[in-house]
Design a protein around this motif. Structure first.
Motif, PDB file in Angstrom:
ATOM      1  N   MET A  73      18.835 -11.147 -44.682  1.00 58.89           N
ATOM      2  CA  MET A  73      19.117 -12.391 -45.411  1.00 58.89           C
ATOM      3  C   MET A  73      18.227 -13.527 -44.906  1.00 58.89           C
ATOM      4  O   MET A  73      17.658 -14.263 -45.682  1.00 58.89           O
ATOM      5  N   ILE A  74      18.114 -13.611 -43.577  1.00 58.40           N
ATOM      6  CA  ILE A  74      17.160 -14.567 -43.001  1.00 58.40           C
ATOM      7  C   ILE A  74      16.125 -13.759 -42.212  1.00 58.40           C
ATOM      8  O   ILE A  74      16.482 -12.930 -41.384  1.00 58.40           O
ATOM      9  N   ASP A  75      14.865 -13.993 -42.516  1.00 54.75           N
ATOM     10  CA  ASP A  75      13.788 -13.319 -41.805  1.00 54.75           C
ATOM     11  C   ASP A  75      12.781 -14.358 -41.360  1.00 54.75           C
ATOM     12  O   ASP A  75      12.137 -14.990 -42.183  1.00 54.75           O
ATOM     13  N   ALA A  76      12.681 -14.537 -40.063  1.00 56.31           N
ATOM     14  CA  ALA A  76      11.674 -15.460 -39.557  1.00 56.31           C
ATOM     15  C   ALA A  76      10.727 -14.646 -38.693  1.00 56.31           C
ATOM     16  O   ALA A  76      11.170 -13.866 -37.853  1.00 56.31           O
ATOM     17  N   VAL A  77       9.451 -14.816 -38.941  1.00 55.77           N
ATOM     18  CA  VAL A  77       8.467 -14.002 -38.237  1.00 55.77           C
ATOM     19  C   VAL A  77       7.422 -14.893 -37.574  1.00 55.77           C
ATOM     20  O   VAL A  77       6.820 -15.740 -38.226  1.00 55.77           O
ATOM     21  N   GLY A  78       7.260 -14.684 -36.274  1.00 64.00           N
ATOM     22  CA  GLY A  78       6.178 -15.328 -35.531  1.00 64.00           C
ATOM     23  C   GLY A  78       6.197 -16.848 -35.562  1.00 64.00           C
ATOM     24  O   GLY A  78       5.179 -17.484 -35.772  1.00 64.00           O
ATOM     25  N   LEU A  79       7.377 -17.440 -35.336  1.00 58.20           N
ATOM     26  CA  LEU A  79       7.454 -18.900 -35.407  1.00 58.20           C
ATOM     27  C   LEU A  79       6.902 -19.564 -34.145  1.00 58.20           C
ATOM     28  O   LEU A  79       7.298 -19.234 -33.032  1.00 58.20           O
ATOM     29  N   HIS A  80       5.975 -20.475 -34.381  1.00 54.77           N
ATOM     30  CA  HIS A  80       5.447 -21.310 -33.299  1.00 54.77           C
ATOM     31  C   HIS A  80       5.591 -22.758 -33.708  1.00 54.77           C
ATOM     32  O   HIS A  80       5.372 -23.091 -34.870  1.00 54.77           O
ATOM     33  N   LYS A  81       5.947 -23.591 -32.758  1.00 53.22           N
ATOM     34  CA  LYS A  81       5.998 -25.019 -33.055  1.00 53.22           C
ATOM     35  C   LYS A  81       5.710 -25.802 -31.785  1.00 53.22           C
ATOM     36  O   LYS A  81       6.329 -25.564 -30.752  1.00 53.22           O
ATOM     37  N   VAL A  82       4.768 -26.709 -31.873  1.00 57.84           N
ATOM     38  CA  VAL A  82       4.421 -27.545 -30.722  1.00 57.84           C
ATOM     39  C   VAL A  82       4.637 -28.998 -31.116  1.00 57.84           C
ATOM     40  O   VAL A  82       4.195 -29.432 -32.181  1.00 57.84           O
ATOM     41  N   TYR A  83       5.349 -29.746 -30.293  1.00 57.23           N
ATOM     42  CA  TYR A  83       5.481 -31.181 -30.508  1.00 57.23           C
ATOM     43  C   TYR A  83       4.423 -31.896 -29.704  1.00 57.23           C
ATOM     44  O   TYR A  83       4.296 -31.661 -28.497  1.00 57.23           O
ATOM     45  N   ARG A  84       3.677 -32.742 -30.360  1.00 56.21           N
ATOM     46  CA  ARG A  84       2.669 -33.519 -29.635  1.00 56.21           C
ATOM     47  C   ARG A  84       3.248 -34.886 -29.326  1.00 56.21           C
ATOM     48  O   ARG A  84       3.469 -35.691 -30.221  1.00 56.21           O
ATOM     49  N   LEU A  85       3.508 -35.106 -28.060  1.00 50.86           N
ATOM     50  CA  LEU A  85       3.974 -36.428 -27.651  1.00 50.86           C
ATOM     51  C   LEU A  85       2.752 -37.231 -27.249  1.00 50.86           C
ATOM     52  O   LEU A  85       1.623 -36.753 -27.342  1.00 50.86           O
ATOM     53  N   LYS A  86       2.971 -38.428 -26.758  1.00 50.84           N
ATOM     54  CA  LYS A  86       1.834 -39.307 -26.454  1.00 50.84           C
ATOM     55  C   LYS A  86       0.841 -38.636 -25.519  1.00 50.84           C
ATOM     56  O   LYS A  86      -0.341 -38.594 -25.768  1.00 50.84           O
ATOM     57  N   LYS A  87       1.358 -38.098 -24.413  1.00 50.80           N
ATOM     58  CA  LYS A  87       0.414 -37.536 -23.447  1.00 50.80           C
ATOM     59  C   LYS A  87       0.539 -36.035 -23.308  1.00 50.80           C
ATOM     60  O   LYS A  87      -0.394 -35.355 -22.945  1.00 50.80           O
ATOM     61  N   SER A  88       1.749 -35.509 -23.590  1.00 55.44           N
ATOM     62  CA  SER A  88       1.945 -34.090 -23.327  1.00 55.44           C
ATOM     63  C   SER A  88       2.203 -33.333 -24.629  1.00 55.44           C
ATOM     64  O   SER A  88       2.395 -33.932 -25.680  1.00 55.44           O
ATOM     65  N   ARG A  89       2.163 -32.023 -24.524  1.00 55.23           N
ATOM     66  CA  ARG A  89       2.517 -31.168 -25.653  1.00 55.23           C
ATOM     67  C   ARG A  89       3.701 -30.326 -25.224  1.00 55.23           C
ATOM     68  O   ARG A  89       3.714 -29.788 -24.123  1.00 55.23           O
ATOM     69  N   VAL A  90       4.711 -30.262 -26.079  1.00 56.60           N
ATOM     70  CA  VAL A  90       5.877 -29.467 -25.750  1.00 56.60           C
ATOM     71  C   VAL A  90       5.969 -28.329 -26.750  1.00 56.60           C
ATOM     72  O   VAL A  90       6.042 -28.572 -27.954  1.00 56.60           O
ATOM     73  N   ALA A  91       5.941 -27.103 -26.235  1.00 52.97           N
ATOM     74  CA  ALA A  91       6.067 -25.952 -27.128  1.00 52.97           C
ATOM     75  C   ALA A  91       7.548 -25.667 -27.321  1.00 52.97           C
ATOM     76  O   ALA A  91       8.220 -25.222 -26.394  1.00 52.97           O
ATOM     77  N   ALA A  92       8.058 -25.968 -28.518  1.00 51.57           N
ATOM     78  CA  ALA A  92       9.481 -25.777 -28.779  1.00 51.57           C
ATOM     79  C   ALA A  92       9.760 -24.342 -29.203  1.00 51.57           C
ATOM     80  O   ALA A  92      10.811 -23.787 -28.897  1.00 51.57           O
ATOM     81  N   LEU A  93       8.835 -23.746 -29.922  1.00 48.95           N
ATOM     82  CA  LEU A  93       8.969 -22.345 -30.318  1.00 48.95           C
ATOM     83  C   LEU A  93       7.677 -21.632 -29.957  1.00 48.95           C
ATOM     84  O   LEU A  93       6.595 -22.084 -30.325  1.00 48.95           O
ATOM     85  N   ARG A  94       7.792 -20.531 -29.209  1.00 48.98           N
ATOM     86  CA  ARG A  94       6.578 -19.756 -28.931  1.00 48.98           C
ATOM     87  C   ARG A  94       6.775 -18.324 -29.356  1.00 48.98           C
ATOM     88  O   ARG A  94       7.135 -17.479 -28.548  1.00 48.98           O
ATOM     89  N   GLY A  95       6.555 -18.104 -30.641  1.00 49.24           N
ATOM     90  CA  GLY A  95       6.608 -16.744 -31.150  1.00 49.24           C
ATOM     91  C   GLY A  95       8.003 -16.185 -31.250  1.00 49.24           C
ATOM     92  O   GLY A  95       8.331 -15.213 -30.586  1.00 49.24           O
ATOM     93  N   VAL A  96       8.837 -16.805 -32.079  1.00 47.13           N
ATOM     94  CA  VAL A  96      10.196 -16.298 -32.264  1.00 47.13           C
ATOM     95  C   VAL A  96      10.261 -15.452 -33.533  1.00 47.13           C
ATOM     96  O   VAL A  96       9.758 -15.851 -34.576  1.00 47.13           O
ATOM     97  N   ASP A  97      10.850 -14.265 -33.405  1.00 48.93           N
ATOM     98  CA  ASP A  97      11.151 -13.431 -34.571  1.00 48.93           C
ATOM     99  C   ASP A  97      12.665 -13.366 -34.681  1.00 48.93           C
ATOM    100  O   ASP A  97      13.336 -13.081 -33.694  1.00 48.93           O
ATOM    101  N   LEU A  98      13.165 -13.617 -35.868  1.00 46.52           N
ATOM    102  CA  LEU A  98      14.618 -13.641 -36.053  1.00 46.52           C
ATOM    103  C   LEU A  98      14.948 -12.917 -37.338  1.00 46.52           C
ATOM    104  O   LEU A  98      14.301 -13.127 -38.371  1.00 46.52           O
ATOM    105  N   ARG A  99      15.930 -12.018 -37.256  1.00 44.65           N
ATOM    106  CA  ARG A  99      16.356 -11.324 -38.453  1.00 44.65           C
ATOM    107  C   ARG A  99      17.874 -11.352 -38.501  1.00 44.65           C
ATOM    108  O   ARG A  99      18.535 -10.901 -37.563  1.00 44.65           O
ATOM    109  N   VAL A 100      18.410 -11.930 -39.546  1.00 45.98           N
ATOM    110  CA  VAL A 100      19.862 -11.982 -39.691  1.00 45.98           C
ATOM    111  C   VAL A 100      20.240 -11.190 -40.932  1.00 45.98           C
ATOM    112  O   VAL A 100      19.747 -11.455 -42.032  1.00 45.98           O
TER     113      VAL A 100
END
Lengths: 242, 322
Positions: B1-28
């Motif tokens: 029903m839910i299929d998420a494949v290879g999710l990556h997400k990086v937040y770019r803050l003023k000086k740093s980068r925060v990786a919130a998702l690093r390659g998540v696969d989800l299957r519900v």
């Protein structure tokens, strides 16, 4: 014999008490002038309020939506709008009035009288109201806006059905504050022949040394401001559901 | 029903980068309640928001009910979101609207007529047990009632999928239980698929069929809860059932992941000639099944053989001393 307390006091002689009775006696003679001036003030303030609402509300909404993290972030637009509002806010009203004289002449055909005063009054109140609208809209819970997004709501609908209704008590309070400010501005407009209670106070009270007119206008202005504020507070209380 | 494949997400803050998702696969799977558990900052919230694209992942695809959401924008994305309900930690109700007005909001937005809206709102309030509160304002409700309104609103446009963002974290334990059982009942009655995020292990234990542990933007472990409980070394099993402080170094905790009908302890003494001393135990409900736990002290020369026998019988064996 039926004696009025005022007559008794008068018989007692002068002093502060005597001054008050003089004033009360003079009141019926001043009333026709006061009434007409009050009407002029109300006329100026009502129209300037309508214009401020019409222009200031969308302006305030844009200040919020174009900001970073807003519904439609647009830093350049936001910077320009912010600068315009700041310029408007930084000019003392009396300077602004003089500065926009030529615009007033262009729009109204004259720079004298209550109708002409509506122009500088509106220009002075728009940025003031827009900032208050901005502040009120920022109070809206971001979670509610996010929830609306999650429900597939269009951005215009989020403004109309979420942000404005949620901020309504704050918006009403902002409008009341704007009206009160406009009343005081309108009295200042009297200084350059704008008409209204301020005009009367300056012409009769200041230039002709008639203190009674001065007191009377002060009393009327206080009463009007009190009435507007109380009515506004009542509305805010009624609408507040938090 | 839910299929998420290879999710990556990086937040770019003023000086740093925060990786919130690093390659998540989800299957519900359809009809499943899937729980993602983790500390705050683990990326759970970003993951949940990626499913209805409140956050657009940098890379990866999200498919819900056969439709690839990551390929949609504008009006089509909004339409797809209407098929996904969402429940929020702080309820996110409109304070200016009544309960009925809140529940009717998604219907209003999607252009459902007044009469139909009214009927549907009545149904929904009945479903969550708040029929008598239709005219109340959110400020007049308790936390649990507010969340019921939130759930009714999330279900208004008959979604197949419900996302729950820490729905019970702002509630007291008793109210949490009632909201969790409401969610499970709704899943059973409406065939909903539920993806929830939480920082409370208890929520996983009480209603989740499947679960994942998230840390630093990735799943450490995921799978069906009952399978994980039977897996030696499972973090989830260890977190759900912390080892009790019992006995000495020869104490063993045995977990029965499914209903178990073998006289395994008497078999143990007979076959390996060990002494088995029961220290304590209990039965808990996990994912709708009974899971038994037994703390025993096992002594004897053939102790090691006895333990491996227990493991091969399908029990999870953990040695307290280790």
């Amino acid at each position: 014999m039926n004696t009025l307390p005022a007559d008794l006091l008068l018989a007692a002689g002068a002093g502060p008490v005597g001054a008050v009775t003089d004033f009360l006696r003079e009141w019926p003679n001043m009333w026709p002038d006061l009434w007409l001036s009050t009407l002029d003030t109300v006329y100026m303030v009502v129209w300037a309020t309508l214009v401020s609402l019409l222009v200031g509300l969308p302006l305030g909404v844009l200040l919020v939506t174009t900001d970073k993290g807003g519904l439609t972030p647009a830093p350049a637009v936001r910077a320009v709008l912010g600068a315009i509002v700041n310029i408007g806010r930084s000019l003392p009203f009396i300077v602004l009035m003089v500065a926009v004289l030529s615009l007033t002449r262009f729009l109204v055909g004259t720079t004298l009288g209550p109708t002409a005063a509506i122009v500088p009054l509106s220009i002075g109140a728009i940025p003031f109201f827009a900032r208050l609208v901005e502040t009120a809209l920022r109070e809206v819970d971001r979670g509610v806006i996010e929830a609306a997004h999650a429900m597939g709501t269009r951005r215009a609908t989020i403004v109309g059905k979420v942000m404005l209704p949620e901020a309504l008590p704050g918006l009403i309070a902002s409008l009341v504050m704007t009206v009160v400010t406009l009343i005081s501005y309108s009295a200042m407009a009297g200084a350059i022949g704008g008409g209204g209670l301020g005009d009367l106070a300056i012409r009769e009270g200041y230039q002709r040394f008639n203190d009674h007119y001065l007191w009377a206008t002060v009393i009327l202005l206080v009463v009007i401001v009190q009435a507007v504020q109380s009515l506004g507070d009542l509305l805010v209380r009624r609408l507040s559901r938090r | 029903m839910i299929d998420a494949v290879g999710l990556h997400k990086v937040y770019r803050l003023k000086k740093s980068r925060v990786a919130a998702l690093r390659g998540v696969d989800l299957r519900v799977e359809p009809g499943e309640i899937f729980g993602v558990v983790g500390q705050s900052g683990a990326g759970k919230s970003t993951l949940l928001r990626s499913v209805n694209l409140l956050e657009r992942p940098d890379t990866g695809t999200v498919t819900v009910d056969g439709e690839e959401l990551t390929a949609l924008r504008g009006a089509r994305l909004r339409a797809a979101r209407r098929g996904i309900g969402m429940v929020h930690q702080h309820f996110a109700l409109l304070s200016s609207r009544t309960v009925a007005g809140n529940v009717g909001f998604p219907l209003e937005v999607s252009g459902v007529g007044r009469a139909e809206r009214r009927a549907r709102v009545g149904e929904l309030l009945e479903l969550v047990g708040l029929a008598d509160k239709a005219r109340a304002y959110p400020s007049q409700l308790s936390g649990g009632q507010k969340q019921r309104v939130g759930i009714a609103r999330a279900l208004a446009s008959r979604p197949k999928v419900l996302l729950s963002d820490e729905a019970t974290s702002a509630l007291d334990p008793a109210t949490t239980d009632s909201i969790l059982s409401l969610l499970r009942r709704l899943r059973d009655e409406l065939g909903l698929t539920i993806l929830l995020i939480t920082h409370e292990m208890d929520v996983i234990k009480k209603i989740c069929d499947s679960a994942a542990i998230m840390e630093d933007g990735a799943f450490l472990e995921s799978g069906r809860v009952l399978d994980l409980i039977g897996t030696p070394g499972s973090l989830l099993a260890r977190s759900l059932f912390p080892l009790p402080e019992l006995g000495g170094s020869d104490t063993v905790v045995v977990t029965y992941p499914r209903s178990f009908d073998m006289p395994v302890m008497s078999e143990l003494t007979r076959r390996f000639d060990v002494d088995v001393n029961i220290l304590g135990g209990g039965v808990e409900q996990v994912a709708g099944q009974s899971v038994g736990r037994l703390g025993v002290a096992i002594r004897g020369d053939r102790r090691a053989e006895a333990l491996s026998y227990l493991s091969t019988s399908g029990l999870l064996v953990e040695e307290v001393g280790k």
